[in-house]
Design a protein around this motif. Structure first.
Motif, PDB file in Angstrom:
ATOM      1  N   UNK A  38       0.839  -1.210   0.000  1.00  0.00           N
ATOM      2  CA  UNK A  38       0.000   0.000   0.000  1.00  0.00           C
ATOM      3  C   UNK A  38       0.871   1.256   0.000  1.00  0.00           C
ATOM      4  N   UNK A  39       0.263   2.421  -0.237  1.00  0.00           N
ATOM      5  CA  UNK A  39       1.019   3.658  -0.030  1.00  0.00           C
ATOM      6  C   UNK A  39       1.345   3.790   1.462  1.00  0.00           C
ATOM      7  N   UNK A  40       2.395   4.487   1.755  1.00  0.00           N
ATOM      8  CA  UNK A  40       2.829   4.729   3.132  1.00  0.00           C
ATOM      9  C   UNK A  40       2.244   6.063   3.573  1.00  0.00           C
ATOM     10  N   UNK A  41       1.479   6.071   4.650  1.00  0.00           N
ATOM     11  CA  UNK A  41       0.931   7.325   5.163  1.00  0.00           C
ATOM     12  C   UNK A  41       1.783   7.777   6.342  1.00  0.00           C
ATOM     13  N   UNK A  42       2.151   9.066   6.335  1.00  0.00           N
ATOM     14  CA  UNK A  42       3.088   9.559   7.341  1.00  0.00           C
ATOM     15  C   UNK A  42       2.856  11.014   7.687  1.00  0.00           C
ATOM     16  N   UNK A  43       3.407  11.395   8.842  1.00  0.00           N
ATOM     17  CA  UNK A  43       3.490  12.787   9.264  1.00  0.00           C
ATOM     18  C   UNK A  43       4.963  13.052   9.563  1.00  0.00           C
ATOM     19  N   UNK A  44       5.558  13.995   8.861  1.00  0.00           N
ATOM     20  CA  UNK A  44       6.945  14.390   9.126  1.00  0.00           C
ATOM     21  C   UNK A  44       6.927  15.426  10.245  1.00  0.00           C
ATOM     22  N   UNK A  45       7.556  15.070  11.359  1.00  0.00           N
ATOM     23  CA  UNK A  45       7.589  15.939  12.536  1.00  0.00           C
ATOM     24  C   UNK A  45       9.025  16.430  12.764  1.00  0.00           C
ATOM     25  N   UNK A  46       9.201  17.619  13.361  1.00  0.00           N
ATOM     26  CA  UNK A  46      10.551  18.131  13.627  1.00  0.00           C
ATOM     27  C   UNK A  46      11.352  17.138  14.477  1.00  0.00           C
ATOM     28  N   UNK A  47      12.573  16.851  14.052  1.00  0.00           N
ATOM     29  CA  UNK A  47      13.437  15.901  14.759  1.00  0.00           C
ATOM     30  C   UNK A  47      13.673  16.330  16.200  1.00  0.00           C
ATOM     31  N   UNK A  48      13.778  17.636  16.432  1.00  0.00           N
ATOM     32  CA  UNK A  48      14.048  18.142  17.786  1.00  0.00           C
ATOM     33  C   UNK A  48      12.927  17.806  18.762  1.00  0.00           C
ATOM     34  N   UNK A  49      11.714  17.590  18.263  1.00  0.00           N
ATOM     35  CA  UNK A  49      10.588  17.289  19.129  1.00  0.00           C
ATOM     36  C   UNK A  49      10.255  15.811  19.233  1.00  0.00           C
ATOM     37  N   UNK A  50      11.088  14.964  18.613  1.00  0.00           N
ATOM     38  CA  UNK A  50      10.823  13.526  18.606  1.00  0.00           C
ATOM     39  C   UNK A  50      11.718  12.806  19.605  1.00  0.00           C
ATOM     40  N   UNK A  51      11.124  11.887  20.381  1.00  0.00           N
ATOM     41  CA  UNK A  51      11.931  11.050  21.279  1.00  0.00           C
ATOM     42  C   UNK A  51      11.191   9.760  21.588  1.00  0.00           C
TER      43      UNK A  51
END
Length: 134
Positions: A38-51
């Motif tokens: 299937x297509x890949x569904x995603x949300x690109x979030x700022x790396x600084x806010x990811x953990x």
């Protein structure tokens, strides 16, 4: 926006905070491998806010490709959680791993040059053969 999610078995959990950089469907052939077709569904979030809140993912990067992405997944259940793209300060979070998938509001379809006949792009949603502006 604040997102929380994790893998199927619960061994790995994450949080992501900030303004989404992109919300999309990706139809590229590489994503089709990861999703099972299937297509890949995603949300690109700022790396600084990811953990990661609990657990640590296993990583995979193809060594035979220039600018290969790094895919992070649960070593226990195999759930693909995040993709990291060289030079992009983002964590590309997979919508299926969100605690609240309804937070996803797709803005576009990308890499439709690899789209399969059975892939659906919602009517009226902008679609691009590669990335916008390329």
């Amino acid at each position: 926006m604040r997102l929380e999610g994790g893998c199927y078995c619960g061994a790995v959990r994450y949080k992501a905070e900030g303004d989404p950089m992109m919300q999309a469907q990706c139809h590229c052939r590489e994503c089709q491998y990861i999703t099972g077709g299937a297509p890949n569904t995603f949300i690109a979030m700022p790396a600084a806010g990811f953990s990661y809140i609990s657990g640590q993912p296993k990583q995979f990067t193809r060594k035979d490709l220039a600018r290969a992405v790094t895919r992070e997944f649960c070593a226990e259940c195999g759930t693909h959680l995040v993709t990291k793209v060289p030079g992009l300060p983002a964590a590309v979070v997979k919508v299926g791993t969100l605690d609240e998938p309804g937070q996803f509001h797709p803005q576009m379809a990308i890499y439709t040059c690899d789209k399969q006949e059975f892939h659906a792009v919602p009517s009226g949603m902008p679609a691009f053969e590669k990335l916008p502006g390329r």
